[in-house]
Design an enzyme around this catalytic site. Structure first.
Site, mmCIF file in Angstrom:
data_model
loop_
_atom_site.group_PDB
_atom_site.id
_atom_site.type_symbol
_atom_site.label_atom_id
_atom_site.label_comp_id
_atom_site.label_asym_id
_atom_site.label_seq_id
_atom_site.Cartn_x
_atom_site.Cartn_y
_atom_site.Cartn_z
ATOM 1 C CB THR A 1 6.547 2.868 -7.205
ATOM 2 O OG1 THR A 1 6.147 4.183 -7.625
ATOM 3 C CG2 THR A 1 7.082 2.100 -8.413
ATOM 4 C CE LYS B 1 -1.718 6.197 0.530
ATOM 5 N NZ LYS B 1 -1.495 4.771 0.246
ATOM 6 C CB ALA C 1 -7.326 -1.934 -1.453
ATOM 7 C CG LEU D 1 -13.095 -1.673 -0.367
ATOM 8 C CD1 LEU D 1 -13.218 -0.977 0.987
ATOM 9 C CD2 LEU D 1 -14.098 -2.814 -0.471
ATOM 10 N N GLY E 1 1.698 -8.352 10.189
ATOM 11 C CA GLY E 1 2.015 -7.677 8.927
ATOM 12 C C GLY E 1 1.053 -6.579 8.544
ATOM 13 C CG ASP F 1 -1.778 5.627 4.389
ATOM 14 O OD1 ASP F 1 -1.222 5.926 3.315
ATOM 15 O OD2 ASP F 1 -2.620 4.713 4.481
ATOM 16 C CE LYS G 1 -5.094 4.457 2.290
ATOM 17 N NZ LYS G 1 -5.324 3.203 3.026
ATOM 18 N N GLY H 1 -4.052 -5.160 1.208
ATOM 19 C CA GLY H 1 -3.692 -6.516 0.786
ATOM 20 C C GLY H 1 -3.375 -6.554 -0.695
#
Length: 817
Positions: free
Chosen positions: A556, A580, A612, A614, A665, A679, A683, A798
């Protein structure tokens, strides 16, 4: 000579008895001579104890229960013995039932029932059973005779647990069998005293009767027939992966029996051991299965341990004090006092300092044991040389047993590691110098978890199980479960890993199954689930199940779920998440989670929260662990902003490029969330903290790409209309940079204790200049990578790649500890 013993479940009813008769006839045909020992019909002994209790307290309901019991035995005769032979059999049965009625009536009148009388009342179960079965075998053509074991087995007057006089009993048995031919059906469980009073041999004593007969007659084998296929590596009701053991030694079986394995009555083995008689445990209802052979050696398996057993409920008594140190006779007084009161000690442990002795006893004996000990050491306690007895309740004993443990290094290390990795605290430890058994005392609530963790550790060393609990049912979660399903066989074959989804929840419903959920039917299972969703109740259920090797997966973006991380980690449960919120939240909270993770050996993995799939956080940590020093980190950490500025070359208005990103998208429903840079800042903050910087979210400098005039737009549509008014300024800036051979790139950077997110102009010498599409890119300039930075590049968003990263973290949890 062969001895067959059939337990209560094997002779539960007429149908079962016919099956038993078939096995007896088959064995009689294959052996020179056999003797058969039988228990009372299933449940009858308990019923007789209940009748004596009811009668003793003046409850007339015992009469109705006695009628039902009598009817059961009379019906069995009518079903098993031909009509022409029934009269004499029924006459004997009815005489015994009348005797039982008279005795219970006497108990009812006097209002008490002594232990001696209870033994006599219990003896009717075996006598009625053995007499009926002998009559049935006779009607089948076998030369069967009824033998009341009280005629041959002699014991003392320790009612309920008669101690057998072996030599006298052996002599009686040999003399009887030498003068009486044919097949004898013998009552189990009962013996007689010198005064010819009835005494029982302890619950399960029919096994003991068979062993006594076998030893006296020097039988080739004693066969215990019950309702299981043999001895298992653990209790299958608690350990689903338990499997059958083909053979084990007498000593191993004694240890397993003492610590909870109920397949065989522990005293059974001593007569067999004394005369080296193999004991075979088989299933009456699966006679083709070879069962388990208990004999002199157990060379039939390659495992380092033979089995794991447990005692579910025990109490621990701790006696300690300076007055015990170096004082001879303390242990003698302690154990002598308890022995005089018939208090059985299950486990003993004492430290070399002599300051403390711990005893495990049955919870029913706890109060009396404390009273006895404090009475024995009253003087020392009053003088404060010894402290009052400390009692710990709610405990269990788990024991690992095996001949192969002897002189094998690393056994204790594996045991402690398996328990420690699952957050199971050890209260006390005991191991004898024979190295045959290691016993640990743990909390009762951890018993099943410990059994499964140890079973996996010692019997499935090549395969590890992970039990997943997933929060969230969105795209990432569904993709993750699809990937796990498609890789299930490969995981087992190549990585020796068995991943099971035990629970999944969303805000509306939750589905749980200790056996595992079908990952292809999650939507169906949730729609049909009766349990309401919600993270608090979901975690309550996860903790209640208390399964070993549990992994909590948060798919979530919820702050509410994050608030439960500490609770989960404190229970030594791994947390894996792409969320996060925890890592970029309040610094003290994040540090606390990291500390708990380390202290509780509970992995806290969040690789996918930055790039993601990586390997960004992993790469950074590997650099630091190997002693490298971070000079600078630069990163494009938004796939959305990467696409926008890689596509914005001035040929199309900036607003149309943002609109295209939304239509494809790449953006949030409101693109301002992406353009604000928040965001990316979260990160970057995660990377800064991983690099050792103690930064709060407010200390990250962020350039907001949403023009001032567009920030107050009430709708997304209004935002795009206002953004069109900024196209000219963005185009002017882009064209000027292109003339200089540069391009715009939204970069997060960490250097010199500063973390900053901004739109920067970069030329072809910069490693990010060739970035295209929606890729993320991270460069690490370090002391070792000084002239050319270490670069990680690829899709940073993705469902497929994010789920794959979460999947990889889940697999890592199996190998971290």
């Amino acid at each position: 000579m062969k001895i067959l013993k059939f337990g209560g479940s094997s002779v539960a009813n007429a149908g079962c008895i016919r099956s038993v008769a078939a096995l007896i006839m088959k064995s009689a045909a294959a052996n020179d001579r056999i003797a058969v020992v039988v228990s009372a019909y299933q449940g009858v002994t308990d019923k007789l104890v209940e009748l004596s209790r009811l009668a003793a307290k003046g409850d007339e309901s015992y009469k109705r229960e006695l009628e039902l019991l009598s009817e059961r035995h009379i019906t069995a005769v009518k079903e098993l013995v031909p009509v022409t032979q029934q009269s004499s059999v029924l006459a004997n049965i009815k005489v015994w039932l009348n005797d039982l009625e008279d005795i219970l009536h006497g108990v009812f009148l006097v209002g008490e029932c002594s232990r001696r009388m209870v033994d006599y009342i219990m003896s009717f179960g075996e006598r009625l059973s053995a007499f009926t079965i002998a009559a049935h075998l006779k009607s089948c053509g076998l030369p069967a005779h009824f033998l009341d074991a009280r005629e041959v087995i002699k014991a003392d007057e320790n009612w309920g647990h008669g101690k057998v006089f072996f030599e006298e009993s052996y002599s009686n048995i040999r003399r009887y069998f030498e003068t009486n031919g044919g097949l004898h059906v013998v009552t189990g469980f009962i013996a007689s005293t010198a005064n010819k009073d009835t005494v029982t041999l302890g619950r399960g004593g029919s096994d003991f009767t068979a062993a006594i007969l076998g030893a006296a007659l020097k039988a080739a084998e004693i066969e215990i027939l019950t309702d299981v296929d043999g001895v298992m590596t653990a209790d299958p009701r608690k350990v689903p992966k338990a499997f059958y053991i083909p053979c084990l030694t007498y000593e191993e079986m004694m240890e397993l029996s003492h610590f909870g394995a109920k397949v065989i009555y522990p005293p059974t083995l001593q007569p067999a051991l004394d005369f080296h008689i193999p004991v075979r445990i088989r299933n009456t209802f699966n006679p083709e299965f070879h069962g388990t052979v208990v004999a002199g050696d157990s060379s039939g398996h390659d495992f380092v341990i033979t089995g794991i057993s447990s005692i579910e409920k025990i109490s621990l008594l701790r006696i300690e004090g300076s007055g015990m140190v170096g004082v001879a006779g303390i242990a003698m007084r302690l154990f002598g006092a308890l022995a005089r009161c018939d208090i059985n000690i299950i486990l003993i442990t004492q430290a070399s300092s002599e300051h403390t002795i711990c005893l495990a006893v049955d919870p029913g004996s706890t109060a009396e044991a404390r009273k006895v000990i404090e009475s024995e050491f009253a003087l020392e306690i009053s003088s404060k040389l010894i402290d009052p007895v400390v009692i710990e309740d709610g405990l269990s004993i788990v024991s690992v047993v095996g001949e192969n443990m002897r002189r094998t290094t690393g056994i204790a290390a594996k045991l402690f590691s398996a328990l420690g990795n699952n957050g199971i605290n050890i209260v006390a430890i005991a191991q004898g110098s024979s190295e045959l058994n290691i016993s640990i005392v743990i909390s009762q609530k951890d018993e099943v978890k410990a059994l499964n963790a140890l079973h996996d550790e010692f019997f499935f060393t090549k395969t590890k199980s992970l039990n997943l609990f997933v929060a969230g049912t969105g795209l990432i979660a569904s993709t993750l479960l699809s990937q796990i399903h498609s890789q299930k066989q490969r995981l087992r074959d190549e990585l020796l890993l068995d991943i099971r989804l035990v629970g999944i929840t969303n805000t509306k419903k939750q589905a749980l199954s200790e056996e595992g959920l079908d990952t292809e039917r999650i939507e169906e299972l949730l729609s049909g689930a009766k349990s309401a969703g919600g993270i608090a109740s979901f975690i309550d259920e996860m903790l209640r199940l208390n399964l070993p090797n549990t992994v909590f997966v948060d798919c979530t973006a919820s702050d509410e779920v994050v608030r439960h991380y500490e609770r989960v980690l404190l229970k030594s449960i791994a947390v894996v998440t792409p969320n996060k919120r925890a890592q970029s939240g309040e610094l003290t909270q994040f540090k606390r989670m990291r500390d708990i993770s380390r202290k509780r050996s509970a992995p806290f993995l969040y690789e996918t929260s930055v790039g993601a799939g990586l390997p960004v956080i992993g790469t950074l940590n590997d650099l630091l662990k190997s002693g490298d020093e971070i000079v600078r980190i630069e990163a494009v950490l938004s796939g959305t902003l990467s696409f926008i500025f890689n596509s914005f070359d001035g040929s199309h208005p900036f607003s149309s490029v943002v609109m295209e990103a939304k239509q494809r998208g790449f953006t949030e429903p409101d693109p301002r969330e992406d353009l604000s840079g928040q965001d990316v800042a979260r990160k970057l903050l995660i990377l800064a903290r991983e690099a050792g910087m103690a930064l709060e979210r407010s200390e990250v400098e962020v350039e907001n790409l949403v023009p001032e005039k567009c920030r107050s737009a009430s709708t997304v549509e209004e935002f795009f209309e206002l953004l069109k008014g900024e196209d000219q300024e963005f185009s002017r800036r882009s064209q000027a940079l292109r003339a200089e051979g540069k391009k715009l790139c939204y970069i997060g950077s960490i250097q010199g204790g500063r973390a900053r997110v901004a739109l920067e102009a970069i030329d072809s010498s910069h490693p990010f200049y060739g970035l295209s599409g929606s890729d993320n890119i991270i460069s690490f300039t370090t002391k070792r990578y000084s002239s050319r930075p270490l670069v990680v590049q690829g899709p940073g968003a993705g469902a497929e790649v994010t789920a794959a990263g979460v999947f990889a973290d889940i697999i890592k949890t199996a190998h971290i500890n």
